[in-house]
Write a protein that holds these residues in place. Structure first.
Motif, PDB file in Angstrom:
ATOM      1  N   ILE A 250      74.170 -26.887  65.214  1.00 19.63           N
ATOM      2  CA  ILE A 250      74.269 -25.945  65.831  1.00 19.63           C
ATOM      3  C   ILE A 250      74.036 -25.194  66.722  1.00 19.63           C
ATOM      4  CG2 ILE A 250      71.843 -24.426  65.270  1.00 19.63           C
ATOM      5  CD1 ILE A 250      70.737 -26.181  63.116  1.00 19.63           C
ATOM      6  N   ASN A 251      73.943 -25.836  68.275  1.00 12.75           N
ATOM      7  CA  ASN A 251      74.242 -24.889  69.128  1.00 12.75           C
ATOM      8  C   ASN A 251      75.391 -25.232  69.536  1.00 12.75           C
ATOM      9  OD1 ASN A 251      71.323 -25.433  70.279  1.00 12.75           O
ATOM     10  ND2 ASN A 251      71.355 -27.482  70.834  1.00 12.75           N
ATOM     11  N   ASP A 252      76.078 -25.385  69.282  1.00 19.99           N
ATOM     12  CA  ASP A 252      77.573 -24.553  69.278  1.00 19.99           C
ATOM     13  C   ASP A 252      78.167 -24.251  68.240  1.00 19.99           C
ATOM     14  OD1 ASP A 252      78.278 -28.003  70.758  1.00 19.99           O
ATOM     15  OD2 ASP A 252      78.639 -28.931  68.661  1.00 19.99           O
ATOM     16  N   PHE A 253      76.891 -23.328  67.503  1.00 22.22           N
ATOM     17  CA  PHE A 253      77.719 -22.370  66.538  1.00 22.22           C
ATOM     18  C   PHE A 253      77.020 -20.954  66.921  1.00 22.22           C
ATOM     19  CE2 PHE A 253      77.477 -24.883  62.332  1.00 22.22           C
ATOM     20  CZ  PHE A 253      78.843 -25.430  62.069  1.00 22.22           C
TER      21      PHE A 253
ATOM     22  N   TYR B  54      64.517 -23.183  62.428  1.00 25.83           N
ATOM     23  CA  TYR B  54      64.145 -24.246  62.227  1.00 25.83           C
ATOM     24  C   TYR B  54      64.820 -25.140  63.067  1.00 25.83           C
ATOM     25  CZ  TYR B  54      61.889 -26.947  59.059  1.00 25.83           C
ATOM     26  OH  TYR B  54      61.132 -27.921  58.229  1.00 25.83           O
ATOM     27  N   ALA B  55      65.842 -25.464  63.495  1.00 30.19           N
ATOM     28  CA  ALA B  55      65.711 -26.828  64.547  1.00 30.19           C
ATOM     29  C   ALA B  55      65.383 -26.650  65.473  1.00 30.19           C
ATOM     30  CB  ALA B  55      67.516 -26.983  64.121  1.00 30.19           C
ATOM     31  N   VAL B  56      64.664 -25.438  66.169  1.00 30.85           N
ATOM     32  CA  VAL B  56      63.942 -25.196  67.519  1.00 30.85           C
ATOM     33  C   VAL B  56      63.365 -26.048  67.003  1.00 30.85           C
ATOM     34  CG1 VAL B  56      63.220 -24.042  69.165  1.00 30.85           C
ATOM     35  CG2 VAL B  56      65.646 -23.841  68.685  1.00 30.85           C
TER      36      VAL B  56
ATOM     37  N   LEU C 270      64.582 -27.848  75.803  1.00 35.84           N
ATOM     38  CA  LEU C 270      65.511 -26.904  74.764  1.00 35.84           C
ATOM     39  C   LEU C 270      64.805 -25.675  74.750  1.00 35.84           C
ATOM     40  CD1 LEU C 270      65.786 -27.579  71.694  1.00 35.84           C
ATOM     41  CD2 LEU C 270      63.328 -27.174  71.871  1.00 35.84           C
ATOM     42  N   MET C 271      64.132 -25.351  75.675  1.00 34.85           N
ATOM     43  CA  MET C 271      63.886 -23.917  75.744  1.00 34.85           C
ATOM     44  C   MET C 271      65.377 -23.402  76.243  1.00 34.85           C
ATOM     45  SD  MET C 271      60.870 -22.988  74.833  1.00 34.85           S
ATOM     46  CE  MET C 271      61.003 -23.787  73.023  1.00 34.85           C
ATOM     47  N   ARG C 272      65.442 -24.318  77.862  1.00 34.28           N
ATOM     48  CA  ARG C 272      66.704 -23.386  78.792  1.00 34.28           C
ATOM     49  C   ARG C 272      67.553 -23.034  77.657  1.00 34.28           C
ATOM     50  NH1 ARG C 272      63.768 -26.784  83.067  1.00 34.28           N
ATOM     51  NH2 ARG C 272      65.265 -28.073  82.334  1.00 34.28           N
ATOM     52  N   GLU C 273      68.330 -24.270  77.583  1.00 31.62           N
ATOM     53  CA  GLU C 273      68.992 -24.213  76.330  1.00 31.62           C
ATOM     54  C   GLU C 273      69.635 -22.794  75.536  1.00 31.62           C
ATOM     55  OE1 GLU C 273      69.897 -28.357  75.411  1.00 31.62           O
ATOM     56  OE2 GLU C 273      70.936 -28.944  77.098  1.00 31.62           O
ATOM     57  N   GLY C 274      68.007 -22.574  74.901  1.00 30.35           N
ATOM     58  CA  GLY C 274      68.151 -22.043  74.184  1.00 30.35           C
ATOM     59  C   GLY C 274      67.817 -20.454  74.140  1.00 30.35           C
TER      60      GLY C 274
ATOM     61  N   TYR D 241      61.229 -16.988  85.485  1.00 31.74           N
ATOM     62  CA  TYR D 241      61.297 -18.506  85.184  1.00 31.74           C
ATOM     63  C   TYR D 241      60.613 -17.769  83.483  1.00 31.74           C
ATOM     64  CZ  TYR D 241      58.900 -20.576  89.405  1.00 31.74           C
ATOM     65  OH  TYR D 241      59.240 -21.130  90.826  1.00 31.74           O
ATOM     66  N   TRP D 242      60.474 -19.205  82.164  1.00 33.21           N
ATOM     67  CA  TRP D 242      61.769 -18.914  80.740  1.00 33.21           C
ATOM     68  C   TRP D 242      60.034 -19.523  80.580  1.00 33.21           C
ATOM     69  CZ3 TRP D 242      59.343 -23.421  79.078  1.00 33.21           C
ATOM     70  CH2 TRP D 242      59.861 -24.585  79.732  1.00 33.21           C
ATOM     71  N   TYR D 243      58.679 -19.691  80.976  1.00 31.42           N
ATOM     72  CA  TYR D 243      57.305 -20.111  80.593  1.00 31.42           C
ATOM     73  C   TYR D 243      56.159 -18.599  81.349  1.00 31.42           C
ATOM     74  CZ  TYR D 243      57.219 -23.044  85.000  1.00 31.42           C
ATOM     75  OH  TYR D 243      57.881 -23.198  86.291  1.00 31.42           O
ATOM     76  N   TYR D 244      55.428 -18.767  80.755  1.00 31.04           N
ATOM     77  CA  TYR D 244      54.500 -17.391  81.341  1.00 31.04           C
ATOM     78  C   TYR D 244      52.833 -17.287  81.326  1.00 31.04           C
ATOM     79  CZ  TYR D 244      58.625 -14.833  81.433  1.00 31.04           C
ATOM     80  OH  TYR D 244      60.179 -14.500  81.552  1.00 31.04           O
TER      81      TYR D 244
END
Length: 544
Positions: free
Chosen positions: A186-189, A324-326, A369-373, A410-413
Motif C-alpha cells: 500500500i505504501n508503494d502505491f 484501513y491499513a493504518v 507509522l505516523m512519520r511514514e504516512g 513535530y507530527w504530534y500535539y
C-alpha cells in the motif's frame, strides 16, 4: 439517487470470438471496424434469411463475394481466404484461413457463446448465495484463466481465487481476521503516479508490472462518484487478452448495479464497538448497559486512565490508499487501544492503566507509522472516567487544530501544550481580546509603532523565560545591558511591578488572548515589518 442503468446478459463482440479462435490454434484475420458489444448468438447464413446485427453470421468466402453489400454493418465469420477489399465498409469480420472443417469452426464459435452464457447465469445465481463475492470469483476463474481478487477501498480482500506464492504479500487483520493487502505494498502505491491516476478510471484498465512483477487488469467499483474498491485479474497463468477487458467491465457493471440497490453489503467494514465509541465521541446519549458491556469485553474499568487521539493527514487520497491499513497497524502497535474511522480521520481510545503507560508511550509506539504516512496526531489529556470520552475527543481535536496552525515541525500535539491557548481563546468569547487584555500591552504596541522599538516583544520573551536575563537576551540577540535598559523603559511606560506574580500572570495571559501561542511569533515578525499586529483570534464557538 439515480439508479445505475444496467442490462443483465453478457453480450459479445467479434474481438472476444477472435481471441477464442486464436486460443484454439486457428489461423485468423480480425477486422474490427464497427465492432460493437451487442452479439447474442451465432447463425449459419442461408439465402433469404433476414440479417440482424445482434447475431454473428457464419458464411463461406464464396458466398460473401457475391453478397458482400448485404452484410454492411453485419458481423460475420468468413470461412476461407477473402480479399479484404471485398469486406463491406465499417463491418466487423473474422476471416478463418483454416478451412479444413468449417462446421468445427462454427461449433467453436457456438461454444464461446454457450460458455459465456453459462458464466452469466452463474453470476446472477451467485448474488443470492451466502458468500456472493466469492461465488462470483469462483465462477469467473475459468473465464479469465488467472487469479482474481476483490478488495474494498480500505484494501481488505473481500474475495479471492487462485492466490499462490510469488504474488503480492498479504497481511492478516487482527480486528476481523480478514486478509488484506500488505501495508508495504500500500505504501508503494501511495507514491506511484500510475496507480494514483488509475483511481479515477471508470472502465477496465491495466496496471503495469513494475510494482508487482506482473501486470494487473483492474476495474474500479463505484457508487455514483464514490469509490468502493476494485476487481483485479493478475496476469500469472495466461496473457491478458482484449476480450478480458470487456468481461471485467461487465462484471464491474453487475456488481455496481447490485451495490447501488443495497443487495451487497460486503464493501463496508464496521462493528458495534465502532458505533458505540463514535456515539460517545459525538456526545450522544448511549445506553449505559452497552458501555459496561464494552468495558467488560475489553477488560477495562470505568475509572482507568484513558486518552483519546485523533489522526489526520493532508493527503487528499489517504482514505483511498491506506486508511484501513493504518488503522490496523495502530491497533497492532497499541494493543490496549481501539481505533476507528470518525469525521474524516482516525480516532483512537487508549487505556493507559492496562500497561501502566504514559501518553507519550502510546504515541511513541506509532511514531514510525505516523512519520511514514505523513500523518499528524492530536492527543488529549488523561481522563479518569470512561464516560468522559467525548471530552477527551474534543481535547484531541483542539490539540490537533492548534498544532496544525503552529510553526511546530513535530507530527504530534498534546492538549496540555495548548491548554492555555485554548483557555485564552475561550476567554475572549464575550469580550473582544484587545479589550480583555492588559492595557499595558496596548501602551507598548503604540510606543513601538511610534519609536520603531521592540519593547512589546521583549516583555513577551522575558515573561516566557520566567525573567531569566541570559536566556531572554540570547533569544532576542541583544546584549544583557541592552535588555536591562529595555526592561527599565518597559517598567516606566506601563507602571507594573514585574516582581509580583499576579501582575506577570496577567500580562502573560494577555499575550495569549491577543494572539494565541500557535501564531504569536509569526505575528510579531510581521508586526516588525509592517508596524501593525493582528489582534483577532478564532472564537471559542468555532471549536464546538
Amino acid at each position: 439517487m439515480k439508479k445505475k442503468v444496467f442490462q443483465p446478459g453478457f453480450r459479445l463482440n467479434l474481438r472476444i470470438i477472435a481471441d477464442a479462435l486464436d486460443q484454439y490454434g486457428k489461423k485468423i484475420e480480425y477486422y474490427g471496424s464497427g465492432d460493437s458489444q451487442i452479439l447474442t448468438g451465432v447463425r449459419l447464413y442461408a439465402l433469404g434469411i433476414m440479417l440482424k446485427p445482434e447475431y454473428v453470421y457464419f458464411i463461406s468466402a464464396g458466398d460473401l463475394v457475391s453478397r458482400a453489400q448485404m452484410f454492411r454493418g453485419i458481423p460475420m465469420v468468413v470461412s476461407g481466404k477473402v480479399n479484404p477489399d471485398v469486406l463491406p465498409e465499417n463491418t466487423p469480420a473474422i476471416v478463418v484461413l483454416d478451412t479444413n472443417n468449417p462446421l468445427e469452426i462454427f461449433s467453436m464459435v457456438q461454444d464461446v457463446f454457450d460458455r459465456l452464457r453459462r458464466w452469466d447465469i452463474r453470476l446472477q445465481a451467485s448474488l443470492s448465495q451466502r458468500r456472493p463475492l466469492q461465488e462470483i470469483l469462483d465462477a469467473s476463474r475459468d473465464i479469465f484463466n488467472n487469479p482474481l481478487f476483490i478488495h474494498n477501498k480500505e484494501f481488505v480482500i473481500l474475495a479471492e481465487t487462485g492466490y499462490r506464492a510469488g504474488m503480492a504479500q498479504r497481511d492478516r487483520d487482527k480486528r476481523t481476521g480478514q486478509t488484506m493487502v500488505a501495508l508495504s505494498t500500500i505504501n508503494d502505491f501511495k507514491t506511484d503516479i500510475v496507480y494514483q491516476n488509475g483511481l479515477r478510471e471508470k472502465r477496465a484498465d491495466m496496471f503495469p508490472s513494475e510494482q508487482t512483477g506482473y501486470r494487473i487488469l483492474f476495474r474500479n467499483l463505484w457508487n455514483e462518484d464514490i469509490y468502493l474498491g476494485r476487481i483485479l485479474v493478475n496476469e500469472i497463468d495466461s496473457s491478458i487478452i482484449p476480450g478480458d477487458y470487456l468481461a471485467l467491465d461487465y462484471l464491474g457493471d453487475l456488481l455496481e448495479y447490485y451495490l447501488q440497490g443495497g443487495l451487497l453489503e460486503q464493501f463496508s467494514i464496521d462493528n458495534d464497538t465502532d458505533h458505540l465509541l463514535i456515539s460517545m465521541c459525538n456526545g450522544e446519549q448511549v445506553d449505559e448497559r452497552q458501555i459496561m458491556d464494552h468495558l467488560q469485553f475489553q477488560r477495562w474499568n470505568r475509572t482507568d486512565r484513558y486518552i483519546c487521539m485523533r489522526i489526520v493527514t493532508e493527503q487528499k487520497d489517504f482514505n483511498l490508499i491506506s486508511s484501513y491499513a493504518v488503522l490496523n497497524q495502530i491497533e497492532y502497535q497499541i494493543s490496549t487501544g481501539h481505533a476507528f474511522f470518525h469525521e474524516n480521520g482516525i480516532t483512537v481510545v487508549v487505556n493507559l492503566s492496562y500497561n501502566h503507560d504514559k501518553p507519550a508511550d502510546a504515541v511513541s509506539r506509532i511514531a514510525v507509522l505516523m512519520r511514514e504516512g505523513l500523518l499528524k496526531i492530536g492527543v488529549s489529556s488523561e481522563i479518569r472516567d470512561f464516560y468522559q470520552i467525548s471530552k477527551a475527543y474534543k481535547m484531541a481535536k483542539i490539540a490537533l487544530e492548534f498544532g496544525r496552525i503552529s510553526s511546530s515541525m513535530y507530527w504530534y500535539y498534546y492538549f496540555d501544550d495548548f491548554m492555555l491557548d485554548y483557555m485564552a481563546e475561550c476567554a475572549g468569547r464575550d469580550i473582544p481580546g484587545d479589550l480583555l487584555c492588559s492595557s499595558a500591552l496596548r501602551k507598548l504596541r503604540e510606543y513601538d509603532q511610534k519609536n520603531n522599538s521592540e519593547l512589546y516583544e521583549t516583555l513577551l520573551v522575558y515573561l516566557e523565560h520566567e525573567r531569566n536575563v541570559l536566556r531572554t537576551a540570547n533569544e532576542l540577540f541583544i546584549h544583557r545591558s541592552t535588555l536591562t535598559y529595555r526592561l527599565e523603559r518597559i517598567q516606566k511606560l506601563i507602571g507594573v511591578d514585574l516582581n509580583k506574580p499576579e501582575e506577570r500572570l496577567k500580562l502573560l495571559v494577555s499575550y495569549y488572548i491577543v494572539e494565541p501561542k500557535a501564531r504569536r511569533r509569526e505575528q510579531l515578525a510581521v508586526s516588525k515589518k509592517t508596524g501593525t499586529e493582528d489582534q483577532t483570534s478564532p472564537s471559542c464557538q468555532q471549536k464546538k
